[in-house]
Design an enzyme around this catalytic site. Structure first.
Site, PDB file in Angstrom:
ATOM      1  N   ARG A  56       0.900  -1.107  -0.099  1.00  0.00           N
ATOM      2  CA  ARG A  56       0.000  -0.196   0.092  1.00  0.00           C
ATOM      3  C   ARG A  56       0.885   1.272  -0.014  1.00  0.00           C
ATOM      4  NH1 ARG A  56      -2.118  -3.660   3.987  1.00  0.00           N
ATOM      5  NH2 ARG A  56      -4.346  -4.493   3.263  1.00  0.00           N
TER       6      ARG A  56
ATOM      7  N   LYS B 101      -2.264  -2.859   8.055  1.00  0.00           N
ATOM      8  CA  LYS B 101      -3.598  -2.472   8.564  1.00  0.00           C
ATOM      9  C   LYS B 101      -3.860  -3.201   9.857  1.00  0.00           C
ATOM     10  CE  LYS B 101      -6.322  -0.579   4.633  1.00  0.00           C
ATOM     11  NZ  LYS B 101      -7.497  -0.628   3.974  1.00  0.00           N
TER      12      LYS B 101
ATOM     13  N   HIS C  77      -1.927   2.892  -6.072  1.00  0.00           N
ATOM     14  CA  HIS C  77      -2.902   1.712  -5.532  1.00  0.00           C
ATOM     15  C   HIS C  77      -2.925   0.671  -6.932  1.00  0.00           C
ATOM     16  CE1 HIS C  77      -4.615   0.016  -2.185  1.00  0.00           C
ATOM     17  NE2 HIS C  77      -5.366  -0.372  -2.666  1.00  0.00           N
TER      18      HIS C  77
ATOM     19  N   ARG D 135      -0.186  -1.733  -7.042  1.00  0.00           N
ATOM     20  CA  ARG D 135      -0.743  -2.693  -6.244  1.00  0.00           C
ATOM     21  C   ARG D 135      -1.783  -3.789  -6.947  1.00  0.00           C
ATOM     22  NH1 ARG D 135      -1.285  -4.326  -0.565  1.00  0.00           N
ATOM     23  NH2 ARG D 135      -3.451  -4.671   0.037  1.00  0.00           N
TER      24      ARG D 135
ATOM     25  N   HIS E 285      -4.202  -9.070   3.152  1.00  0.00           N
ATOM     26  CA  HIS E 285      -5.636  -9.168   3.337  1.00  0.00           C
ATOM     27  C   HIS E 285      -5.851 -10.083   4.211  1.00  0.00           C
ATOM     28  CE1 HIS E 285      -6.439  -7.853  -1.166  1.00  0.00           C
ATOM     29  NE2 HIS E 285      -6.307  -6.748  -0.307  1.00  0.00           N
TER      30      HIS E 285
ATOM     31  N   TYR F 219      -9.830  -9.942  -7.630  1.00  0.00           N
ATOM     32  CA  TYR F 219      -8.495 -10.050  -8.787  1.00  0.00           C
ATOM     33  C   TYR F 219      -8.732 -11.276  -9.770  1.00  0.00           C
ATOM     34  CZ  TYR F 219      -6.364  -6.426  -5.962  1.00  0.00           C
ATOM     35  OH  TYR F 219      -6.247  -5.487  -5.068  1.00  0.00           O
TER      36      TYR F 219
END
Length: 314
Positions: free
Chosen positions: A165, A189, A260, A263, A286, A295
């Protein structure tokens, strides 16, 4: 902020919630930070959504903790008339659900006004991405004779090689990189740590940058940031976005890339070349596989395109 509600949000942003509502919003945001470790950007989005709703309620002489289900339904109807995107309203509802559940647990309210309110239906948009040729053109765009452009080249190589990110990239410190093993330790995150390998190409660019360019940028600063700004400090997300936009124009990329987008390209190209979905999930950081599965749709589109182009009965 989405384009469909910029004008409305700009008008509302000039107003402020009542002092009582402002205090309640900050209490909730602080609790989110303590309990879930959410990023500053996510917390800012929660604060903005709650403030906009509070201002709307205040105009109708109602406070946040006094809002009823009918108030919320009226607000949703108002947003629909303002032609706000379903995705924006869905995010806002998710924020309000967390908000009212928190204060229900704290015994500050007797009932949750968000119960039995469904989120607006929305399609699942595919992330914008780049072809492999477009990525190559973008990577080659910076003028490596210029120190700042050389830094940008190393950053772009890192993004495409690791799927970081943009916040993870610009805040990367020297302690997080192991060039000998070719891996970086990323704090993502929710303060979740993951190890991400670097390919040979990105590692070579990073080695050259660390040896020849970073000392010029860092000067007398003691900053540990790997990719400093021209002032030797951590750059902002906005600065990096403008740098990438400029390189995209030089590369002639039709879809002007954001950080992004690389990414997304990282994930899509891995899947196109046969990577396992769970491996991509780990590399992207994730927590839920369903987040990564979007994806596969892009990869399927690519496979269908190749089949149509090359199969005799395509």
């Amino acid at each position: 902020m989405t384009s469909d509600n910029q004008a409305v949000d700009a008008r509302k942003a000039k107003q402020q919630p009542s002092n009582v509502d402002q205090s309640i919003i900050e209490q909730f945001v602080d609790a989110l930070w303590l309990e879930k470790g959410l990023s500053d950007n996510t917390l800012s989005s929660y604060r903005r959504d709650l403030s906009l709703y509070a201002c709307w309620l205040n105009e109708r002489s109602t406070m946040l903790l006094g809002a009823s289900r009918l108030d919320l339904m009226a607000y949703l109807n108002w947003r629909m008339r303002q032609r706000m995107k379903p995705s924006s309203t869905s995010r806002m509802l998710s924020c309000l659900r967390g908000f009212y559940r928190y204060f229900l647990r704290e015994n500050r309210i007797d009932q949750d006004p968000t119960l039995e309110i469904e989120s607006p239906k929305r399609g699942r948009p595919l992330p914008k991405t780049l072809t492999e040729a477009e990525v190559e053109a973008l990577l080659a765009a910076p003028d490596i004779n210029d120190p700042l452009d050389f830094r940008d080249r190393a950053m772009l190589e890192m993004l495409y090689a690791s799927g970081l990110r943009v916040t993870e990239l610009i805040s990367l410190t020297l302690q997080q990189i192991n060039l000998r093993q070719g891996v970086i330790r990323v704090m993502g995150k929710g303060d979740k740590e993951r190890l991400v390998p670097l390919g040979d190409e990105a590692r070579d660019w990073l080695l050259r940058y660390m040896k020849d360019v970073r000392p010029l940028l860092i000067g007398d600063s003691s900053s540990e940031v790997v990719f400093p700004s021209r002032r030797g400090q951590q750059m902002t997300r906005q600065t990096f976005w403008h740098r990438i936009k400029r390189h995209g124009l030089v590369a002639g990329v039709d879809k002007l890339p954001s950080p992004h987008v690389l990414r997304h390209a990282f994930a899509t190209h891995l899947l196109n070349h046969g990577a396992d979905l769970r491996v991509v999930q780990l590399l992207l950081g994730h927590s839920d596989l369903s987040t990564t599965q979007i994806y596969t749709h892009i990869a399927q589109h690519r496979l269908q395109s190749v089949h149509k182009q090359h199969h005799p009965r395509g």
